[in-house]
Design an enzyme around this catalytic site. Sequence first.
Site, PDB file in Angstrom:
ATOM      1  N   ASP A   1       2.696  -6.409  -2.680  1.00 31.44           N
ATOM      2  CA  ASP A   1       2.614  -5.321  -1.637  1.00 31.44           C
ATOM      3  C   ASP A   1       3.769  -4.972  -1.282  1.00 31.44           C
ATOM      4  O   ASP A   1       4.644  -4.567  -2.267  1.00 31.44           O
ATOM      5  CB  ASP A   1       1.490  -5.867  -0.430  1.00 31.44           C
ATOM      6  CG  ASP A   1       1.352  -4.918   0.692  1.00 31.44           C
ATOM      7  OD1 ASP A   1       0.310  -4.133   0.365  1.00 31.44           O
ATOM      8  OD2 ASP A   1       2.043  -5.115   1.510  1.00 31.44           O
TER       9      ASP A   1
ATOM     10  N   HIS B   1      -6.738  -6.381  -3.525  1.00 34.26           N
ATOM     11  CA  HIS B   1      -5.400  -6.324  -3.032  1.00 34.26           C
ATOM     12  C   HIS B   1      -4.574  -7.405  -3.150  1.00 34.26           C
ATOM     13  O   HIS B   1      -3.526  -7.439  -3.482  1.00 34.26           O
ATOM     14  CB  HIS B   1      -5.407  -5.509  -1.866  1.00 34.26           C
ATOM     15  CG  HIS B   1      -3.802  -5.233  -1.395  1.00 34.26           C
ATOM     16  ND1 HIS B   1      -3.172  -4.293  -2.127  1.00 34.26           N
ATOM     17  CD2 HIS B   1      -3.326  -5.855  -0.479  1.00 34.26           C
ATOM     18  CE1 HIS B   1      -2.057  -4.458  -1.551  1.00 34.26           C
ATOM     19  NE2 HIS B   1      -1.919  -4.930  -0.368  1.00 34.26           N
TER      20      HIS B   1
END
Length: 313
Positions: free
Chosen positions: A94, A293
């Site tokens: 991320d 994610h």
Amino acid sequence: MVDVNGIRLHIAEQGSGPLVVLLHGFPESWHSWRHQFGPLADAGFRVVAPDQRGYGRSDRPAAVDAYTILHLVGDVVGLIHALGEEKAYVVGHDWGAPVAWHTALLRPDVVLGVAGLSVPPPFRGTQPPLAAMEKRFDGRFYWNYFDRPGVADAEFGKDPRTTLRKFLSWASGDAPDAGAGRQPLVDPERGWLATMADPEVLPDWLTEEDLDVLTESFAQGFTGALNWYRNLDRNWELTAAWHGAVVTSRALYIYGDRDLVPAFPGTPELIARLPTLLPNLWRAPLELPGCGHWTQQERPDEVNEALVEFLTA
């Protein structure tokens, strides 16, 4: 605790050997790498995961402009040297991925290899990113929502545990609408959490104990973490000298096929071109089926196998 660039960073570490620095994303902490410490240490590496500036037990400078990409790269380079090393492997997920990629871009002399999870390598666009997303999504893209001083800070800080439970479930590959081509758009009046379901049961990869640890790391609020987003346009200005430059370090990219970030505008096309854009891409981008994610938490076995192969190749 390690003194780096005028601030103190909290780190977790395990093992001995060549240094591997693991960089977390938003809204996370060093704990997001809990499944990687043992396997990487067993493979012969010294594994260090900091709470990056603004997170967890690390310092939180008050100034918004103390969170630019140059500060974040400086923290990584300073940490490597403070740990007594000249070079290291750098791995990020991320927001940690852009920090890892930029560390390799700006200081290739200290990077033995770089791996990014979820977010592919940075290729500087022709216009500031916040302005571009403001125009494309009429101000509803989450970057623009985060850029409003104090707004997301108050929404997320009201009940950090609920905030984190919603975020982690919403972006998980287990979410019912994951991978449906959705964009993270926010109603500026209602906020973001109002549109996220509050799950009765956590995803299989997340325990209540994990959530306890993460909640504690945000006990002082979300402002430091949100300040990273408030520097997106400033980062674009600061990196003008590297426009058109590419990451030359040996590189690995891993992402989930149900992750919303690789579906951002223009990103699928970028991923398809990575084999031609990265001169030392170690293997084709690794796509993990059914993964959302939170890559290294949702698919630890596959991520660990790929990282060990990459680091020992």
